[in-house]
Structure formats: structure tokens, C-alpha cells
Design a protein around this motif. Structure first.
Motif, PDB file in Angstrom:
ATOM      1  N   LYS A  63      77.091  68.373  53.446  1.00 37.53           N
ATOM      2  CA  LYS A  63      77.726  70.046  54.494  1.00 37.53           C
ATOM      3  C   LYS A  63      78.419  69.840  55.310  1.00 37.53           C
ATOM      4  O   LYS A  63      79.054  69.584  56.363  1.00 37.53           O
ATOM      5  N   ASP A 107      71.308  62.074  62.180  1.00 39.70           N
ATOM      6  CA  ASP A 107      70.031  62.326  61.116  1.00 39.70           C
ATOM      7  C   ASP A 107      68.799  61.589  62.406  1.00 39.70           C
ATOM      8  O   ASP A 107      69.441  61.153  62.866  1.00 39.70           O
ATOM      9  N   LYS A 122      70.860  55.826  57.174  1.00 38.53           N
ATOM     10  CA  LYS A 122      71.167  56.903  56.341  1.00 38.53           C
ATOM     11  C   LYS A 122      73.374  57.202  56.815  1.00 38.53           C
ATOM     12  O   LYS A 122      73.590  57.866  56.478  1.00 38.53           O
ATOM     13  N   ALA A 181      66.308  65.731  65.968  1.00 34.57           N
ATOM     14  CA  ALA A 181      66.428  66.925  66.370  1.00 34.57           C
ATOM     15  C   ALA A 181      65.386  67.820  66.809  1.00 34.57           C
ATOM     16  O   ALA A 181      65.599  69.287  67.117  1.00 34.57           O
ATOM     17  N   ASP A 237      69.922  71.824  58.845  1.00 40.47           N
ATOM     18  CA  ASP A 237      69.994  71.441  57.527  1.00 40.47           C
ATOM     19  C   ASP A 237      68.724  71.050  57.859  1.00 40.47           C
ATOM     20  O   ASP A 237      68.401  69.999  57.624  1.00 40.47           O
TER      21      ASP A 237
HETATM   22  C1  LIG Z   1      68.694  68.216  53.477  1.00 42.61           C
HETATM   23  S1  LIG Z   1      68.673  67.622  54.463  1.00 42.61           S
HETATM   24  C2  LIG Z   1      70.335  66.835  54.718  1.00 42.61           C
HETATM   25  C3  LIG Z   1      71.224  67.413  53.904  1.00 42.61           C
HETATM   26  C4  LIG Z   1      72.378  67.161  54.255  1.00 42.61           C
HETATM   27  N1  LIG Z   1      72.857  68.356  55.229  1.00 42.61           N
HETATM   28  C5  LIG Z   1      73.523  67.361  53.725  1.00 42.61           C
HETATM   29  O1  LIG Z   1      74.200  68.462  53.456  1.00 42.61           O
HETATM   30  O2  LIG Z   1      73.610  66.124  52.915  1.00 42.61           O
HETATM   31  C6  LIG Z   1      67.490  66.331  55.705  1.00 42.61           C
HETATM   32  C7  LIG Z   1      67.841  65.374  56.307  1.00 42.61           C
HETATM   33  O3  LIG Z   1      67.132  65.673  57.470  1.00 42.61           O
HETATM   34  C8  LIG Z   1      66.647  64.753  58.426  1.00 42.61           C
HETATM   35  N2  LIG Z   1      64.931  64.644  59.257  1.00 42.61           N
HETATM   36  C9  LIG Z   1      64.002  64.289  58.831  1.00 42.61           C
HETATM   37  N3  LIG Z   1      63.599  64.840  59.984  1.00 42.61           N
HETATM   38  C10 LIG Z   1      64.508  64.770  60.985  1.00 42.61           C
HETATM   39  C11 LIG Z   1      64.558  65.069  62.430  1.00 42.61           C
HETATM   40  N4  LIG Z   1      63.517  64.886  63.028  1.00 42.61           N
HETATM   41  N5  LIG Z   1      65.765  64.621  62.988  1.00 42.61           N
HETATM   42  C12 LIG Z   1      67.248  64.908  62.507  1.00 42.61           C
HETATM   43  N6  LIG Z   1      67.232  64.921  61.191  1.00 42.61           N
HETATM   44  C13 LIG Z   1      66.021  64.620  60.672  1.00 42.61           C
HETATM   45  C14 LIG Z   1      66.536  63.391  57.131  1.00 42.61           C
HETATM   46  O4  LIG Z   1      66.385  62.779  56.769  1.00 42.61           O
HETATM   47  C15 LIG Z   1      67.475  64.994  55.942  1.00 42.61           C
HETATM   48  O5  LIG Z   1      68.686  63.493  55.885  1.00 42.61           O
END
Ligand SMILES: C[S@@+](CC[C@H](N)C(=O)[O-])C[C@H]1O[C@@H](n2cnc3c(N)ncnc32)[C@H](O)[C@@H]1O
Length: 439
Positions: free
Chosen positions: A264, A278, A283, A307, A324
Motif C-alpha cells: 500500500k 514499520d 522489514k 505506531a 493498515d
Molecule cells: C497488515 S501488515 C501491513 C501491510 C502493508 N501495509 C502492505 O500493504 O504491504 C501490518 C504491519 O504492521 C507492523 N506492525 C506491527 N506492530 C506495529 C507497531 N506497533 N508499529 C508499527 N508497525 C507495526 C507489522 O510488522 C506488519 O508489517
């Protein structure tokens, strides 16, 4: 090593380490590539198919095993499942399925279990049909036939009714089509469709997303026309719709709060300046390399950030946020079949709390008049619509504001929200809300 032996290695490693199937499959295939490159397809089919059908396979195996399946060694159980999968779900002749699977068990060092596996697989192969529980217990029947845990079947029947719940269960056992998004910074969808056809591919436009193309089964994606030139990115149709639905004004500077692996974020960077963040710094490389391949590096920078914690002031102001959020992923079970056996009801509540924390932190950073697009790849209202409505009740300065799009684009909206569910549409389950901070 033959294909079945490699599939047994993959499945036993997934079980032993609780790792993701796709990650283990990639690792094993690169560590011990099959002697014949064409076997990659068979190994993938056996690993994914067996995992998708695991409960149904175990139901059958249990009938003839003289001990609990949990007590079996990982490789022995994997071999029984791979063998049973071939018997019930493929056209491999029964004799070959049994003999080759037993040989594969020997090849992975378990010759001592060959007799035990052979006896069970032979009994399964002589059954007139696959064993299933009686249909009068609908939950138990669907749980085994479609291989989903009981609690999930019960929950979906309650939430979506029998027709949609059954369609979701069935869809989760299908191999997803490969869908790509035309990179609008370089090419239009129509031009790309034409170029792919000229390259000899039978492609078709996605039914709802105005930027998607469905590819036919292909080998290595890297070899498909336009990959190296960055003309497209792999992205499920429903995930594309989140970007379309978000309809963020072109001048907006955007922060993508949970960006990896970057589908996205790159979609946004076709038109916007994007800071993609992230929690996991490891990643970020994937996001950056995709942005580079797509020619979007100038508009996208990737940074590590949690986040749920305030954003540094020196990052400047963002007119729009994409959240997301991490979620139960129950809308993507066809891609991650092992997830259905690992998720629990408690996970949904626990993740909803994390999503709320992230939402609260991000909303603070949005200036009055700005947008926040909240998305999750799950069918669960607790993480989607209920989550957003609870947020709106406690924040009167925010409102849900669906986009005004070109009339040709017909998004699947439920009230103001985007909602897709797994089913005959062959897309992932997503929920998204476009929220405006009014003051
Ligand atoms: C659903 S995936 C996102 C997919 C991405 N938006 C895409 O379209 O390719 C959720 C992401 O949130 C990250 N995540 C988990 N906890 C988080 C946090 N507290 N702050 C930021 N990112 C986080 C994970 O590492 C994961 O990569």
C-alpha cells in the motif's frame, strides 16, 4: 531428494517451529532445491494443499492410527498427511501416492516408521470415499469438510449466515490467483494489459479495482513481462481497493504507520510523498527495494517506528495517515493456511486492543481537516467496523467520510466502509474506514 520428501521436510519444520509455511517453503527450496525444477510446483501444491486440508486429513487418519496424532513424530505425521492429501484431493493414482510417500519417509531418515505409515495409507486408499462427520452437526461437519477450527466456523455462521460463511470456508481452500497492480507512475492499466497480451499472457482486468490485472498461472514472477521495469507490483485486488477507497488528495504528504512489506505504501507513492514506517526495522529493506524497482524511491522513505508511540516532530506534518494495522489476518487464510489452526478467539480481542492503541496515537498526529485511513485484512467486526465505531463515539471531532469516486468505480461498501469478504470474488477479506478529522 524427491518432491514428497521435500514437502514432508517443509511441513514437519512448520509444525516443529511454529514458523510461517511460505517462509519455510522458500527456505527449504533454496537449501535443497529439487533435482527436477518442475517439482517446485508439486512441492508447493503438496505443502499448501496438505495444510489447507489438515483437519479433514487428520479426521481420516485418526480412524486407523493406534495412537494420538499429537504423539507422532513431526515427519511421520507430515508423511501421513501428505499421503492422505494425495489420496483424497489429487489425481495421483492411489498405489503411487502410497508407495512414493512411504519411500519419501525413508528418504527423510524414518525407515523405521515406513511399515506403520504404509499400513495406514493403504487402509485409507481402500476407503470408498473420504470420511466426514454426520451433517446433522453442521458446525462439526463444516469444520472437518473445510478444515477450519470449530470456533471459527461457529463464529462465521453466527456473523455472516450459512451461505456466506460456507463460501468463505470454501474460498480459503482455493489457491489465490496472482493479481498485480499497474504502477500508475509508469503505465496505465489498459496499456499494461495490452503489453502483457503482446507478451503472450492471457490476462484480464480485475472486476472491481480499476488498477488491477489477473495473471494466468506463471512460473517465476521475476520473469514476467514488466517486472524488471517496475511496471507492476503484486497486490491482491482487495488490498488495491484500500488505496482506491482512501482517495487521498494528490497534494497530501502521507505517513503509512504499518507499512511492511510495502504494497500500500508503494501504491500511495505513485502519487504522494510517503513516509513508510514499520515496527520491525528488518522489514524496511523490502519496502525500499520494491520502491526502487517501481521507480518510486524519490517519493518514498522508510523508517522504523512503533505506531503506538508519538511521532518525532522533526518528521514534519502529514495530511493523511494510513493505518493498515496488525490484525488476526483472518481475511487471508487462503494465503496463510497454517494461521487458521494457530489463531484463537483471544487473539482477536488482544489485537483489537493493540489496534486501538495505534489508532489513538496516530489520530493525535493528524491535523484538523486531515484524513486517516484505517484498514485490516480480517473479516472480524471487532477489529474492523466495531473498532472504528467505538473510536468515533469517543472522538466527536472525527467522522467517517466515504470517498466520492468516478461512477465507473463500484466499491463494495457497507455504510461508509469498504468491506470485502473471502468468497467467489476470489479476493482477500478486508475492512477499511476513511476518517476525517473535522477540528
Ligand atoms: C497488515 S501488515 C501491513 C501491510 C502493508 N501495509 C502492505 O500493504 O504491504 C501490518 C504491519 O504492521 C507492523 N506492525 C506491527 N506492530 C506495529 C507497531 N506497533 N508499529 C508499527 N508497525 C507495526 C507489522 O510488522 C506488519 O508489517
Amino acid at each position: 531428494m524427491n518432491a514428497r520428501a521435500i514437502a514432508i521436510q517443509v511441513l514437519s519444520r512448520v509444525r516443529a517451529t511454529d514458523a510461517y509455511l511460505n517462509v519455510v517453503l522458500d527456505t527449504v527450496l533454496s537449501e535443497s532445491p529439487p533435482a527436477d525444477a518442475r517439482d517446485t510446483g508439486l512441492i508447493t501444491e503438496l505443502a499448501y494443499g496438505t495444510t489447507r486440508r489438515q483437519l479433514a486429513l487428520d479426521y481420516a487418519i485418526t480412524r486407523f492410527a493406534d495412537r494420538k496424532l499429537d504423539a507422532l513424530e513431526d515427519k511421520v505425521l507430515a508423511a501421513l498427511r501428505v499421503g492422505a492429501y494425495q489420496l483424497f484431493y489429487t489425481r495421483v493414482p492411489a498405489r503411487a501416492a502410497v508407495a512414493e510417500t512411504v519411500q519419501a519417509l525413508k528418504d527423510v531418515g524414518l525407515a523405521r516408521a515406513a511399515g506403520f505409515a504404509n499400513a495406514i495409507l493403504r487402509k485409507l486408499s481402500s476407503l470408498p470415499s473420504q470420511p466426514l462427520p454426520p451433517e446433522d452437526d453442521l458446525v462439526g461437519f463444516l469444520s472437518v469438510r473445510e478444515s477450519h477450527p470449530r470456533w471459527l466456523v461457529e463464529r462465521w455462521l453466527r456473523q455472516f449466515g450459512r451461505e456466506r460463511a460456507e463460501a468463505m470456508l470454501v474460498a480459503n481452500n482455493q489457491t489465490p490467483p496472482v493479481v498485480i497492480r499497474a504502477n500508475s507512475a509508469k503505465v496505465t492499466r489498459d496499456a499494461l494489459l495490452e503489453q502483457l497480451r503482446e507478451a503472450g499472457l492471457e490476462v484480464r482486468p480485475t472486476a472491481v479495482s480499476p488498477v488491477g490485472i489477473v495473471l494466468p498461472p506463471v512460473g517465476r514472477l521475476e520473469d514476467v513481462y514488466g517486472y524488471a521495469e517496475g511496471l507492476w507490483q503484486v497486490q491482491d485486488e482487495a488490498a488495491q481497493l484500500v488505496g482506491v477507497y482512501g482517495d487521498i488528495p494528490e497534494t497530501a504528504r502521507v505517513l503509512d504507520a504499518c507499512a511492511a512489506p510495502g504494497g500500500k505504501a508503494c501504491h500511495l507513492a505513485e502519487k504522494h510523498e510517503v513516509v513508510a514506517t514499520d515496527l520491525h526495522a528488518n522489514k524496511l529493506r523490502k519496502i525500499e527495494s520494491e520502491a526502487k524497482r517501481l521507480g518510486l524511491s524519490e517519493r518514498l522513505s522508510a523508517r522504523a517506528h512503533d505506531a503506538s508511540q508519538p511521532y518525532p516532530e522533526e518528521w514534519g506534518e502529514f495530511h493523511a495517515f494510513l493505518v493498515d494495522a496488525p490484525c488476526s489476518g483472518l481475511g487471508t487464510l487462503r494465503r496463510h493456511p497454517e494461521l487458521r489452526y494457530r489463531r484463537t478467539q483471544e487473539d482477536i480481542g488482544r489485537l483489537a486492543v493493540l489496534q486501538r492503541r495505534i489508532l489513538e496515537n496516530c489520530q493525535e498526529a493528524v491535523p484538523p481537516g486531515g484524513l486517516l485511513v484505517y484498514a485490516v485484512c480480517t473479516s472480524e467486526p471487532q477489529e474492523g467496523q466495531d473498532q472504528v465505531e467505538m473510536f468515533l463515539r469517543s472522538h466527536p471531532e472525527w467522522t467517517a467520510e466515504p470517498p466520492v469516486l468516478h461512477e465507473a468505480v463500484k466499491l463494495p461498501l457497507t455504510q461508509a466502509y469498504l468491506r470485502t469478504l473471502p468468497g467467489p470474488e476470489a479476493w482477500d477479506g478486508f475492512f477499511a474506514a476513511r476518517l476525517r478529522k473535522m477540528y
